[in-house]
Enzyme design. Structure first.
Site, PDB file in Angstrom:
ATOM      1  N   TYR A 148       0.869  -1.182   0.000  1.00 56.27           N
ATOM      2  CA  TYR A 148       0.000   0.000   0.000  1.00 56.27           C
ATOM      3  C   TYR A 148       0.899   1.223   0.000  1.00 56.27           C
ATOM      4  O   TYR A 148       1.586   1.505   0.981  1.00 56.27           O
ATOM      5  CB  TYR A 148      -0.896  -0.042   1.239  1.00 56.27           C
ATOM      6  N   LYS A 176      -1.309  -1.256  -4.112  1.00 58.64           N
ATOM      7  CA  LYS A 176      -2.396  -0.295  -4.044  1.00 58.64           C
ATOM      8  C   LYS A 176      -1.754   1.080  -4.177  1.00 58.64           C
ATOM      9  O   LYS A 176      -1.091   1.560  -3.262  1.00 58.64           O
ATOM     10  CB  LYS A 176      -3.154  -0.404  -2.728  1.00 58.64           C
TER      11      LYS A 176
END
Length: 308
Positions: A148, A176
């Site tokens: 992330y 992400k």
């Protein structure tokens, strides 16, 4: 008002557990601010029945930083059970220390989750060696790890160069991407062609879908799953005639996913759409003033246009 019975989940046709629309779920709370696990289970099942592919419990939208260890563990177990298939669950395992993040990854594996979502170390500005060691440790839990990248909040930037190294290390399968720089999608594909790109911010969905994203870790489907699913599927298929008008209609809401008050905004939109949004735990407080008015107006406009 009680919701209609939830239909049976759709068949999962994805080739990887981290592909498709993975909703970063909000967490319904009772009046005493305790976790309403029954409402959460119903919400997970409802999302999957309404066009989403899976859920991401214990992300920032799920207020994981405010949960006790027992609450956090139970949220993952609830998500797996409600989804009916652990492959539909990507558990958030972010923590200040690598050992703690590894424990949460182990817990996710024991609960049957199909993958995990991991921030870099974020209590300080970790250098590359620390970041690579952090991801390698969590990868040892045995579940696929989605990195992330949120340099705005963590102050640690997973650049395309660093992501390529993490992928070459065998530590991550996808990213992400929340930096807001849509140009990175192309550089990531050049430097790490085997690394999957996932849309990390709702308000760059179309741009990253066109750059080759194979998934969306999504916020606003919590309130409007069907229209968001239609937007995503049109975008990734290159159907701009369908995607662009939807994107323009939804963008006044989608951009709230990138604001500091994103949890409160999504929960307010859910309330207006008849979903279990409700309160947030301190230090987050309900929206007021111009922010509340803007979210309310954008949500009511979307609902009036038949978006749901």
């Amino acid at each position: 008002m009680p919701h209609a019975p939830t239909p049976a989940p759709r068949k999962d046709t994805r080739t990887r557990p981290w592909h498709g629309i993975m909703v970063a779920t909000v967490l319904p709370l009772r009046e005493d601010l305790g976790v309403d696990h029954d409402a959460y289970a119903e919400h997970v099942a409802w999302l999957i029945a309404n066009g989403c592919d899976g859920v991401v419990p214990n992300g920032s939208l799920g207020e994981y930083q405010t949960l006790t260890d027992d609450e956090r563990a139970r949220v993952v177990r609830t998500a797996v059970e409600a989804a009916g298939d652990g492959g539909r669950v990507m558990a958030g395992v972010a923590a200040y220390g690598s050992a703690e993040a590894r424990r949460w990854a182990d817990q996710a594996a024991e609960s049957g989750a199909g993958s995990v979502l991991l921030l870099p170390p974020n209590a300080y500005r970790a250098d590359e060696d620390a970041v690579r060691a952090h991801y390698a440790e969590v990868a040892r839990a045995g579940l696929p790890v989605v990195a992330y990248n949120n340099p705005i909040d963590t102050k640690v930037d997973l650049t395309p160069d660093l992501l390529a190294r993490l992928h070459a290390d065998g530590s991550i399968v996808a990213v992400k991407e929340f930096s807001g720089d849509v140009r990175r999608g192309y550089e990531i594909a050049e430097l790490a062609p085997g690394l999957d790109l996932l849309i990390g911010a709702d308000d760059v969905l179309l741009e990253l879908a066109l750059a080759g994203a194979v998934g969306w870790i999504a916020g606003y489907p919590n309130a409007l799953p069907n229209s968001c699913a239609a937007l995503y599927r049109a975008a990734v298929s290159g159907d701009l005639a369908t995607a662009l008008p939807l994107y323009k209609s939804l963008h006044p809401l989608l951009r709230w996913d990138s604001k500091t008050v994103f949890v409160q905004a999504v929960k307010l939109s859910m309330d207006l759409a008849g979903r279990p949004g409700g309160s947030t735990r301190p230090p987050r407080f309900p929206l007021t003033g111009e922010s509340e008015a803007a979210v309310r107006a954008a949500t009511e406009k979307a609902l009036a246009e038949g978006l749901d």
